[in-house]
Design an enzyme around this catalytic site. Sequence first.
Site, PDB file in Angstrom:
ATOM      1  N   SER A   1       0.847  -1.200   0.000  1.00 21.28           N
ATOM      2  CA  SER A   1       0.000   0.000   0.000  1.00 21.28           C
ATOM      3  C   SER A   1       0.880   1.246   0.000  1.00 21.28           C
ATOM      4  CB  SER A   1      -0.919  -0.014   1.225  1.00 21.28           C
ATOM      5  OG  SER A   1      -0.427   0.864   2.204  1.00 21.28           O
ATOM      6  N   LYS A   2       0.274   2.366  -0.390  1.00 21.42           N
ATOM      7  CA  LYS A   2       1.070   3.602  -0.441  1.00 21.42           C
ATOM      8  C   LYS A   2       1.470   4.065   0.960  1.00 21.42           C
ATOM      9  CE  LYS A   2      -2.970   6.524  -0.837  1.00 21.42           C
ATOM     10  NZ  LYS A   2      -3.801   7.332  -1.691  1.00 21.42           N
ATOM     11  N   ARG A   3       0.864   3.441   1.961  1.00 18.03           N
ATOM     12  CA  ARG A   3       1.234   3.796   3.339  1.00 18.03           C
ATOM     13  C   ARG A   3       2.137   2.750   3.965  1.00 18.03           C
ATOM     14  NH1 ARG A   3      -4.025   5.046   2.858  1.00 18.03           N
ATOM     15  NH2 ARG A   3      -4.433   7.276   2.673  1.00 18.03           N
ATOM     16  N   ASP A   4       2.771   1.930   3.136  1.00 15.13           N
ATOM     17  CA  ASP A   4       3.618   0.855   3.652  1.00 15.13           C
ATOM     18  C   ASP A   4       4.698   1.412   4.588  1.00 15.13           C
ATOM     19  OD1 ASP A   4       4.423  -2.093   3.221  1.00 15.13           O
ATOM     20  OD2 ASP A   4       6.309  -0.986   3.030  1.00 15.13           O
TER      21      ASP A   4
END
Length: 506
Positions: free
Chosen positions: A268-271
């Site tokens: 995810s882009k919030r990894d």
Amino acid sequence: MEKRVRLRFAPSPTGGLHMGGVRTALFNYLFAKKHGGDFILRIEDTDQTRYVNGAEEYIINALKWCGIEPNEGVGFGDGPHKPYRQSERKELGIYKKYADKLLEGGHAYYAFDTAEELDAMRKRLEAAKVAAPQYNSVSRQNMRNSLTLSEDEVKKMLEDGTPYVIRLKVPRNEEIRFHDVIRGWVVVNSSQVDDKVLLKSDGMPTYHLAHIVDDIEMQISHAVRGEEWLPSAPAHILIYRYLGLEADMPKLAHLPLILRPDGQGKLSKRDKSGLPMFPLDWHDERTGESYVGYRESGFFPEAFVNMLALLGWNPGDNREIMEKAELIENFSFERVNKSGAKFDPDKTKWFNQQYLRKHTDEELANALMPTLEKNNVKADKKFVVEFCRLIKEKAHFINEFYDLGTYFFTAPTTWDEKVITKKWNDTSKVTYTKLNKKLAATSDWTHTGIQKIFDDAGVELGKLDMQLVRVLVSGVAGGPQLFDMMALLGKEECTKRISTALNALK
Ligand code: GLU
């Protein structure tokens, strides 16, 4: 006749382009280049409610930084199929024209249901324990559309300007077969496919219709996109079929997902793996969220691209370091995996390190100069080049050089406590004062010259502790080869530093 190879990257400007999107662009680009074809950037901005300011510019800049440059499209110059933004293409009337064709053929219909009616339908189906409630061949029979209303009613509603959508009429219980270049034959029963919305009353098409019209009009040979589009592909096949264009449709390729480092689900882009998820810094005006980029974190674009190419593809042997030309030469969809590719942060840094080592010390020094200036360091160029030669062995990024080797430019005022506690004893002061005298007396201040002094002194003074000497000179416990480091610092500087340290230590 085989079609000319023409591939498109077709992002929606709904946010910053994350690394998964860059990989999609890259695979499109590599295939197009390998076959001497065209690579096109098309902006799919039909969903105006999700439009994010700055996203389009970000996409263009990210592709530029990565060197994945389209030869046609928004931001890269017009080609024969302009415009390349769907919102502008709408003005050409093409989407409406294709939708009308589907209506005329009886493969699409008007639906007048309001948001409340759709919601009520969903609730009804849920209550009836329908697993995946959708607008389809069964549920549409209870809705307000041109299949259930009389012709007159429909005519009147259209004349009155009642809001509507045009939906695809998906048949019941038919087998839909299609070929995917990566996955092979895929078979889906049409009962699993919903009656997708194709066009809204304001003439704005949805993705499903718009991308098909554009792929046809722009003579796209291969539609390469993320796996998340695979479930919609059967509906797309039907659209091509009903338009009489199935034989002309682009070949399909659905790329595997990029997975989290632990393999548990989609990246995810919030990894939180510590590495960026975006090519460039991205700030989302709407949500206020900010993300760091690979560029700003000190990655070389070549390293980033090389790493991405191997996320789900391999050249068929164990080659890893491959620059763009080599990637182009070797790329094929046959070697793209069907299953997800795990993102590996350590390996990603390793790639950068390999590219770091490809640069000459001169180039690295030039790149480092601004950092030195920012830190008010005055050093001559030759010294900096030599510094880069030594320090690069320890680094993954140029932006680590200065922090790793600040002591090359500034004498230490503290000395690694751990090493001192462990290695400093009653005899140290005497031993290292004698060593320092010998160092001061030499006229051969080179790696081998310094080595010789240590060898000779060792015979007379007993075993010398190299790490302790390192700490006296640099203040820190680790770094480049000791004699190389001392040779670069110079005799005067080293002996001065050693005596300062000896005076400070009890
Ligand atoms: N606009 C779609 C997206 O952003 C493109 C999918 C496709 O390439 O067909 O995912």
